[in-house]
Motif scaffolding. Structure first.
Motif, mmCIF file in Angstrom:
data_model
loop_
_atom_site.group_PDB
_atom_site.id
_atom_site.type_symbol
_atom_site.label_atom_id
_atom_site.label_comp_id
_atom_site.label_asym_id
_atom_site.label_seq_id
_atom_site.Cartn_x
_atom_site.Cartn_y
_atom_site.Cartn_z
ATOM 1 N N ALA A 169 2.274 10.804 -3.459
ATOM 2 C CA ALA A 169 0.856 11.121 -3.264
ATOM 3 C C ALA A 169 0.671 12.624 -3.076
ATOM 4 N N SER A 170 -0.443 13.123 -3.578
ATOM 5 C CA SER A 170 -0.790 14.537 -3.449
ATOM 6 C C SER A 170 -2.271 14.682 -3.742
ATOM 7 N N GLU A 171 -2.801 15.897 -3.555
ATOM 8 C CA GLU A 171 -4.199 16.134 -3.885
ATOM 9 C C GLU A 171 -4.449 15.886 -5.370
ATOM 10 N N ASP A 172 -3.547 16.353 -6.226
ATOM 11 C CA ASP A 172 -3.712 16.163 -7.670
ATOM 12 C C ASP A 172 -3.617 14.689 -8.049
ATOM 13 N N TYR A 173 -2.721 13.970 -7.406
ATOM 14 C CA TYR A 173 -2.561 12.544 -7.724
ATOM 15 C C TYR A 173 -3.825 11.771 -7.358
ATOM 16 N N ILE A 174 -4.399 12.061 -6.217
ATOM 17 C CA ILE A 174 -5.632 11.381 -5.812
ATOM 18 C C ILE A 174 -6.772 11.748 -6.756
ATOM 19 N N GLY A 175 -6.829 13.004 -7.175
ATOM 20 C CA GLY A 175 -7.839 13.404 -8.150
ATOM 21 C C GLY A 175 -7.705 12.657 -9.462
ATOM 22 N N SER A 176 -6.457 12.426 -9.897
ATOM 23 C CA SER A 176 -6.238 11.689 -11.142
ATOM 24 C C SER A 176 -6.665 10.229 -10.991
ATOM 25 N N ILE A 177 -6.490 9.657 -9.815
ATOM 26 C CA ILE A 177 -6.947 8.280 -9.578
ATOM 27 C C ILE A 177 -8.467 8.206 -9.712
ATOM 28 N N ILE A 178 -9.165 9.166 -9.133
ATOM 29 C CA ILE A 178 -10.626 9.174 -9.196
ATOM 30 C C ILE A 178 -11.101 9.249 -10.646
ATOM 31 N N ARG A 179 -10.503 10.163 -11.407
ATOM 32 C CA ARG A 179 -10.908 10.299 -12.813
ATOM 33 C C ARG A 179 -10.530 9.059 -13.626
ATOM 34 N N ASP A 180 -9.332 8.519 -13.403
ATOM 35 C CA ASP A 180 -8.916 7.325 -14.140
ATOM 36 C C ASP A 180 -9.835 6.143 -13.842
ATOM 37 N N ASN A 181 -10.236 5.981 -12.587
ATOM 38 C CA ASN A 181 -11.157 4.899 -12.230
ATOM 39 C C ASN A 181 -12.467 5.026 -12.992
ATOM 40 N N TYR A 182 -12.973 6.245 -13.051
ATOM 41 C CA TYR A 182 -14.264 6.460 -13.710
ATOM 42 C C TYR A 182 -14.179 6.175 -15.205
ATOM 43 N N TYR A 183 -13.177 6.717 -15.872
ATOM 44 C CA TYR A 183 -13.075 6.549 -17.325
ATOM 45 C C TYR A 183 -12.581 5.156 -17.728
ATOM 46 N N SER A 184 -11.984 4.435 -16.805
ATOM 47 C CA SER A 184 -11.512 3.080 -17.117
ATOM 48 C C SER A 184 -12.629 2.048 -17.019
ATOM 49 N N ASP A 185 -13.645 2.341 -16.228
ATOM 50 C CA ASP A 185 -14.728 1.378 -16.036
ATOM 51 C C ASP A 185 -16.055 2.103 -15.906
ATOM 52 N N PRO A 186 -16.763 2.310 -17.012
ATOM 53 C CA PRO A 186 -18.049 3.007 -16.957
ATOM 54 C C PRO A 186 -19.103 2.301 -16.106
ATOM 55 N N LEU A 187 -18.876 1.029 -15.780
ATOM 56 C CA LEU A 187 -19.824 0.313 -14.925
ATOM 57 C C LEU A 187 -19.450 0.430 -13.457
ATOM 58 N N LEU A 188 -18.392 1.174 -13.151
ATOM 59 C CA LEU A 188 -18.030 1.406 -11.745
ATOM 60 C C LEU A 188 -18.993 2.401 -11.112
ATOM 61 N N ALA A 189 -19.275 3.477 -11.817
ATOM 62 C CA ALA A 189 -20.198 4.508 -11.333
ATOM 63 C C ALA A 189 -20.886 5.121 -12.547
ATOM 64 N N THR A 190 -22.160 5.400 -12.423
ATOM 65 C CA THR A 190 -22.898 5.920 -13.570
ATOM 66 C C THR A 190 -22.633 7.400 -13.813
ATOM 67 N N GLU A 191 -21.950 8.054 -12.893
ATOM 68 C CA GLU A 191 -21.564 9.451 -13.093
ATOM 69 C C GLU A 191 -20.237 9.706 -12.400
ATOM 70 N N LEU A 192 -19.508 10.691 -12.909
ATOM 71 C CA LEU A 192 -18.273 11.117 -12.257
ATOM 72 C C LEU A 192 -18.653 12.063 -11.131
ATOM 73 N N PRO A 193 -18.425 11.677 -9.874
ATOM 74 C CA PRO A 193 -18.859 12.541 -8.776
ATOM 75 C C PRO A 193 -18.007 13.796 -8.685
ATOM 76 N N ALA A 194 -18.598 14.864 -8.177
ATOM 77 C CA ALA A 194 -17.799 16.023 -7.782
ATOM 78 C C ALA A 194 -17.016 15.613 -6.535
ATOM 79 N N PHE A 195 -15.784 16.071 -6.425
ATOM 80 C CA PHE A 195 -14.987 15.650 -5.273
ATOM 81 C C PHE A 195 -14.041 16.757 -4.846
ATOM 82 N N THR A 196 -13.682 16.727 -3.564
ATOM 83 C CA THR A 196 -12.665 17.617 -3.021
ATOM 84 C C THR A 196 -11.658 16.774 -2.258
#
Length: 407
Positions: A169-196
């Motif tokens: 686990a790392s900051e980059d790994y968690i960021g990749s999870i967030i992006r993968d979740n969004y692009y894997s399921d467009p019905l999960l969230a209607t926009e990719l949120p900004a995140f830190t």
């Protein structure tokens, strides 16, 4: 004997009796003793003795995890240099432990010697509230981490603070999870949120991660948009035609292409919502919309994040779909240029014209080709369906007149 001597003897006898404890003549004293047992020391008791550096560290961490600001400790048979250990442990907790690096601003202490033992009073200043400390969630592994972030995104929660032990686990790994979740399921969230993503401490296998999400719209509006998008996907899914996987893939592509009418003023330009509700025809919007429709149809589909060398589009995306066990590239944004440039493309067709991380996506080398499928009149060879597909008719009996007619 004279009277003076008699009085002197009586007085001396009384003095002797008093010195010997005359009260014991009238009452008896009882004393009970029980052997000392270390387990009888109450946990977190100020009188409980701390005997080594590890016990000292555990005791201070217990205070921090409870959000306590003052703690008192007693040191009896302490093995080590107490003053040096206090300084080292307080510094380690503040800088190198997850909860300390996340929550503690400073730790100060005073020591006193009382006959045969020392006492120490600690004062802890925090940069987080007691509620923030209590809100830290323990995560047991990477699989649970992925599920947790998925749930947080689905609820549009603005903040998640987790503690996990993982060398991966790392900051980059968690960021990749967030992006993968969004692009894997467009019905999960209607926009990719900004995140830190912040990590506490800076290194080590066990850390606390503070993940903050920022959405451009309110939770109520995001939920409304998600419902609109879901309804639109279901509407299109009812219009998909084709008896086999290839034709269903192509039919879905045509429907998405027809839905994206080139509305440049779309507020959500690069999202599935932007394509299917607002009419955006940006490559990423079409790719996300196609992914949403394929998910509904049960077609394996990926959104590829990459670039097209002759395009200035910064958010370029396309799809990879599975057809009968093989994979093909689909760039729906180029369908109006000709299907040979857009659909059923192999990796070889894409090299030199597109850039993408090929190791992240399936290899595309199936036997289908645009020329073989579309022939000379590709537009008519893509199935069209403007109404829901009719139910499959019940087959006629084998001995029916129609089935026995010969040409």
């Amino acid at each position: 004997m004279s009277a003076k001597k008699i009085v002197a003897v009586i007085l001396a006898a009384c003095i002797m009796l008093s010195a010997a404890g005359c009260g014991s003549i009238f009452s008896s004293e009882y004393y009970y003793s029980e052997p000392f047992r270390e387990e009888d020391i109450p946990e977190n008791d100020a009188d409980a003795e701390i005997r080594d550096q590890q016990a000292l560290k555990n005791a201070i961490l217990e205070l921090v995890e409870a959000g306590e600001t003052i703690g008192q400790f007693r040191f009896g048979s302490y093995s080590g240099a107490l003053q040096d250990d206090l300084a080292a442990v307080c510094h380690e907790i503040k800088t190198s432990t997850p909860i300390g690096a996340y929550a503690v601003e400073d730790i100060s202490y005073d020591t006193s010697r009382i006959v045969s033992y020392y006492t120490a009073t600690l004062r802890i200043d925090y940069k987080r509230s007691a509620a923030e400390i209590a809100a830290v969630e323990d995560i047991s592994g990477l699989a649970e981490l992925r599920r947790h972030i998925l749930d947080v995104m689905a609820s549009h929660s603005p903040l998640s603070v987790i503690e996990i032990y993982s060398t991966y686990a790392s900051e980059d790994y968690i960021g990749s999870i967030i992006r993968d979740n969004y692009y894997s399921d467009p019905l999960l969230a209607t926009e990719l949120p900004a995140f830190t993503v912040e990590a506490f401490p800076d290194s080590g296998p066990e850390r606390i991660y503070r993940i903050e999400f920022k959405y451009s719209k309110s939770d109520i509006r995001l939920s409304e948009m998600l419902k609109e998008l879901e309804n639109r996907v279901l509407e299109l899914a009812q219009k998909v035609s084709g008896a086999d996987e290839l034709n269903r893939v192509l039919s879905a592509a045509r429907l998405i292409s027809e839905s994206c009418v080139g509305e440049d003023s779309a507020e959500n330009k690069h999202t599935a919502y932007g394509c299917l509700v607002e009419g955006s025809d940006s490559p990423m919007a079409m790719a996300m919309a196609y992914k949403a429709l394929c998910n509904e149809l049960g077609i394996t589909c990926h959104v590829v994040r990459g670039a097209r060398k002759d395009s200035q589009e910064l958010h370029y995306g396309w799809n990879i779909v599975e057809i009968d066990g093989s994979y093909y590239h689909m760039d729906l944004s180029r369908m109006d240029e000709g299907y040979a440039l857009a659909l059923l493309l192999s990796d070889d067709d894409m090299w030199g014209r597109y850039d993408w991380d090929s190791e992240k996506y399936p290899e595309c080398c199936g036997s289908l080709s645009p020329e073989g499928v579309f022939g000379g009149n590709p537009v008519e060879n893509i199935p069209q369906q403007t109404e829901p597909a009719p139910p499959v008719a019940t087959p006629e009996p084998e001995n029916s007149t129609e089935n026995n007619t010969t040409e």
